[in-house]
Design a protein around this motif. Structure first.
Motif, PDB file in Angstrom:
ATOM      1  N   ALA A 126       0.834  -1.208   0.000  1.00  0.00           N
ATOM      2  CA  ALA A 126       0.000   0.000   0.000  1.00  0.00           C
ATOM      3  C   ALA A 126       0.869   1.258   0.000  1.00  0.00           C
ATOM      4  O   ALA A 126       0.565   2.230  -0.708  1.00  0.00           O
ATOM      5  CB  ALA A 126      -0.933  -0.010   1.202  1.00  0.00           C
ATOM      6  N   GLN A 127       1.953   1.260   0.759  1.00  0.00           N
ATOM      7  CA  GLN A 127       2.864   2.400   0.779  1.00  0.00           C
ATOM      8  C   GLN A 127       3.530   2.578  -0.586  1.00  0.00           C
ATOM      9  O   GLN A 127       3.708   3.693  -1.052  1.00  0.00           O
ATOM     10  CB  GLN A 127       3.939   2.227   1.856  1.00  0.00           C
ATOM     11  CG  GLN A 127       3.427   2.425   3.250  1.00  0.00           C
ATOM     12  CD  GLN A 127       3.140   3.887   3.552  1.00  0.00           C
ATOM     13  OE1 GLN A 127       2.814   4.697   2.690  1.00  0.00           O
ATOM     14  NE2 GLN A 127       3.239   4.231   4.811  1.00  0.00           N
ATOM     15  N   ARG A 128       3.925   1.484  -1.194  1.00  0.00           N
ATOM     16  CA  ARG A 128       4.591   1.536  -2.494  1.00  0.00           C
ATOM     17  C   ARG A 128       3.664   2.067  -3.579  1.00  0.00           C
ATOM     18  O   ARG A 128       4.081   2.799  -4.461  1.00  0.00           O
ATOM     19  CB  ARG A 128       5.085   0.145  -2.875  1.00  0.00           C
ATOM     20  CG  ARG A 128       6.059   0.166  -4.044  1.00  0.00           C
ATOM     21  CD  ARG A 128       6.370  -1.213  -4.485  1.00  0.00           C
ATOM     22  NE  ARG A 128       5.259  -1.617  -5.354  1.00  0.00           N
ATOM     23  CZ  ARG A 128       5.196  -2.756  -5.983  1.00  0.00           C
ATOM     24  NH1 ARG A 128       6.113  -3.652  -5.814  1.00  0.00           N
ATOM     25  NH2 ARG A 128       4.175  -3.034  -6.769  1.00  0.00           N
ATOM     26  N   GLU A 129       2.389   1.714  -3.521  1.00  0.00           N
ATOM     27  CA  GLU A 129       1.421   2.114  -4.540  1.00  0.00           C
ATOM     28  C   GLU A 129       0.697   3.419  -4.210  1.00  0.00           C
ATOM     29  O   GLU A 129      -0.189   3.830  -4.956  1.00  0.00           O
ATOM     30  CB  GLU A 129       0.383   1.008  -4.738  1.00  0.00           C
ATOM     31  CG  GLU A 129       0.964  -0.278  -5.289  1.00  0.00           C
ATOM     32  CD  GLU A 129       1.502  -0.123  -6.695  1.00  0.00           C
ATOM     33  OE1 GLU A 129       0.884   0.593  -7.511  1.00  0.00           O
ATOM     34  OE2 GLU A 129       2.556  -0.713  -6.978  1.00  0.00           O
ATOM     35  N   ARG A 130       1.053   4.052  -3.117  1.00  0.00           N
ATOM     36  CA  ARG A 130       0.371   5.274  -2.679  1.00  0.00           C
ATOM     37  C   ARG A 130       0.359   6.346  -3.764  1.00  0.00           C
ATOM     38  O   ARG A 130      -0.623   7.042  -3.945  1.00  0.00           O
ATOM     39  CB  ARG A 130       1.030   5.806  -1.415  1.00  0.00           C
ATOM     40  CG  ARG A 130       0.471   7.150  -0.997  1.00  0.00           C
ATOM     41  CD  ARG A 130       1.068   7.601   0.279  1.00  0.00           C
ATOM     42  NE  ARG A 130       0.138   7.180   1.321  1.00  0.00           N
ATOM     43  CZ  ARG A 130       0.395   7.188   2.582  1.00  0.00           C
ATOM     44  NH1 ARG A 130       1.566   7.551   3.009  1.00  0.00           N
ATOM     45  NH2 ARG A 130      -0.506   6.808   3.459  1.00  0.00           N
ATOM     46  N   GLY A 131       1.430   6.503  -4.486  1.00  0.00           N
ATOM     47  CA  GLY A 131       1.505   7.526  -5.518  1.00  0.00           C
ATOM     48  C   GLY A 131       1.028   7.087  -6.885  1.00  0.00           C
ATOM     49  O   GLY A 131       1.051   7.872  -7.828  1.00  0.00           O
ATOM     50  N   TYR A 135      -4.740   3.976  -8.662  1.00  0.00           N
ATOM     51  CA  TYR A 135      -5.482   3.653  -7.443  1.00  0.00           C
ATOM     52  C   TYR A 135      -6.130   4.884  -6.813  1.00  0.00           C
ATOM     53  O   TYR A 135      -6.553   4.833  -5.661  1.00  0.00           O
ATOM     54  CB  TYR A 135      -4.566   2.972  -6.431  1.00  0.00           C
ATOM     55  CG  TYR A 135      -4.137   1.599  -6.876  1.00  0.00           C
ATOM     56  CD1 TYR A 135      -5.010   0.531  -6.790  1.00  0.00           C
ATOM     57  CD2 TYR A 135      -2.882   1.388  -7.411  1.00  0.00           C
ATOM     58  CE1 TYR A 135      -4.630  -0.723  -7.218  1.00  0.00           C
ATOM     59  CE2 TYR A 135      -2.490   0.131  -7.844  1.00  0.00           C
ATOM     60  CZ  TYR A 135      -3.376  -0.919  -7.740  1.00  0.00           C
ATOM     61  OH  TYR A 135      -3.006  -2.159  -8.165  1.00  0.00           O
ATOM     62  N   HIS A 136      -6.188   5.988  -7.531  1.00  0.00           N
ATOM     63  CA  HIS A 136      -6.794   7.212  -7.014  1.00  0.00           C
ATOM     64  C   HIS A 136      -8.066   7.517  -7.780  1.00  0.00           C
ATOM     65  O   HIS A 136      -8.135   7.336  -8.991  1.00  0.00           O
ATOM     66  CB  HIS A 136      -5.835   8.399  -7.154  1.00  0.00           C
ATOM     67  CG  HIS A 136      -4.677   8.334  -6.217  1.00  0.00           C
ATOM     68  ND1 HIS A 136      -4.717   8.881  -4.966  1.00  0.00           N
ATOM     69  CD2 HIS A 136      -3.462   7.764  -6.340  1.00  0.00           C
ATOM     70  CE1 HIS A 136      -3.561   8.662  -4.362  1.00  0.00           C
ATOM     71  NE2 HIS A 136      -2.776   7.972  -5.183  1.00  0.00           N
TER      72      HIS A 136
END
Length: 157
Positions: A126-131, A135-136
Motif C-alpha cells: 500500500a505504501q509503495r502504490e500510494r503515488g 489507485y486514485h
C-alpha cells in the motif's frame, strides 16, 4: 468505473477535495424488513458525508457538482490483496508448521506469524502504490449548475 456524485470543497494543483454522501441500497432490497443494515439506515447512520481527495485535470471551482470515479479493477485488485494475502500467508505458515510435525501451540503461533507477515506485506504494498494514479479516484466530468441528470451509480466509496 465506479462513479459517485460529489461537490468540490477545495482545490489543489492537480487535485481537489470532494464531499460525497454515502447512501445505502436498502430501499431496493427485498430483505430490508429483517436486516440490521436497514435498521441502522432508519436510525440515521446511513447518510454520512465522505471526504475524498481526487485527481483533477479540469478547471473547476469550489462548490461545483462533479462525478468522480475509480476504476473497478483497482478496487478488485486492492481488495483481493488486502483480504486474501494475509489469510493465504496464515494458512501457508500453519500448514508448513504442521508438515514439520510441530504441536498445536506451535501451529497456532505460526499461523499468527503468517497473518502478521501478510499484514506487513500488504502495508508495504500500500505504501509503495500510494503515488500510483491508477489507485486514485479522479474527476470524470463536471455537472452543470442545477443539473438533475440521472446518475448511474454502480458503487459507493
Amino acid at each position: 468505473m465506479i462513479e459517485e456524485r460529489g461537490r468540490i470543497l477545495s482545490l489543489e494543483p492537480g487535485a481537489a477535495w470532494v464531499e460525497t454522501i454515502r447512501r445505502s441500497t436498502c430501499n431496493s432490497c427485498q430483505a430490508r424488513a429483517g436486516c440490521g443494515q436497514a435498521l441502522l439506515e432508519r436510525l440515521g447512520s446511513g447518510a454520512r458525508r465522505g471526504f475524498i481527495r481526487v485527481l483533477c485535470d479540469q478547471p473547476l471551482s469550489i462548490g461545483d457538482e462533479v462525478i468522480i470515479g475509480l476504476p473497478e479493477d483497482a478496487v478488485v485488485k486492492a481488495s483481493t490483496l488486502m483480504y486474501i494475502l494475509p489469510l493465504l500467508a496464515m494458512f501457508i505458515f500453519a500448514a508448513l508448521t504442521d508438515q514439520l510435525g510441530m504441536s498445536e501451540p506451535w501451529i497456532i503461533l505460526a499461523a499468527a506469524c503468517g497473518l502478521a507477515s501478510g499484514f506487513v506485506t500488504t502495508g508495504w504494498w500500500a505504501q509503495r502504490e500510494r503515488g500510483n494514479p491508477a489507485y486514485h479516484a479522479r474527476v470524470l466530468r463536471h455537472l452543470p449548475d442545477g443539473s438533475a441528470a440521472p446518475l448511474l451509480v454502480r458503487g459507493s466509496f
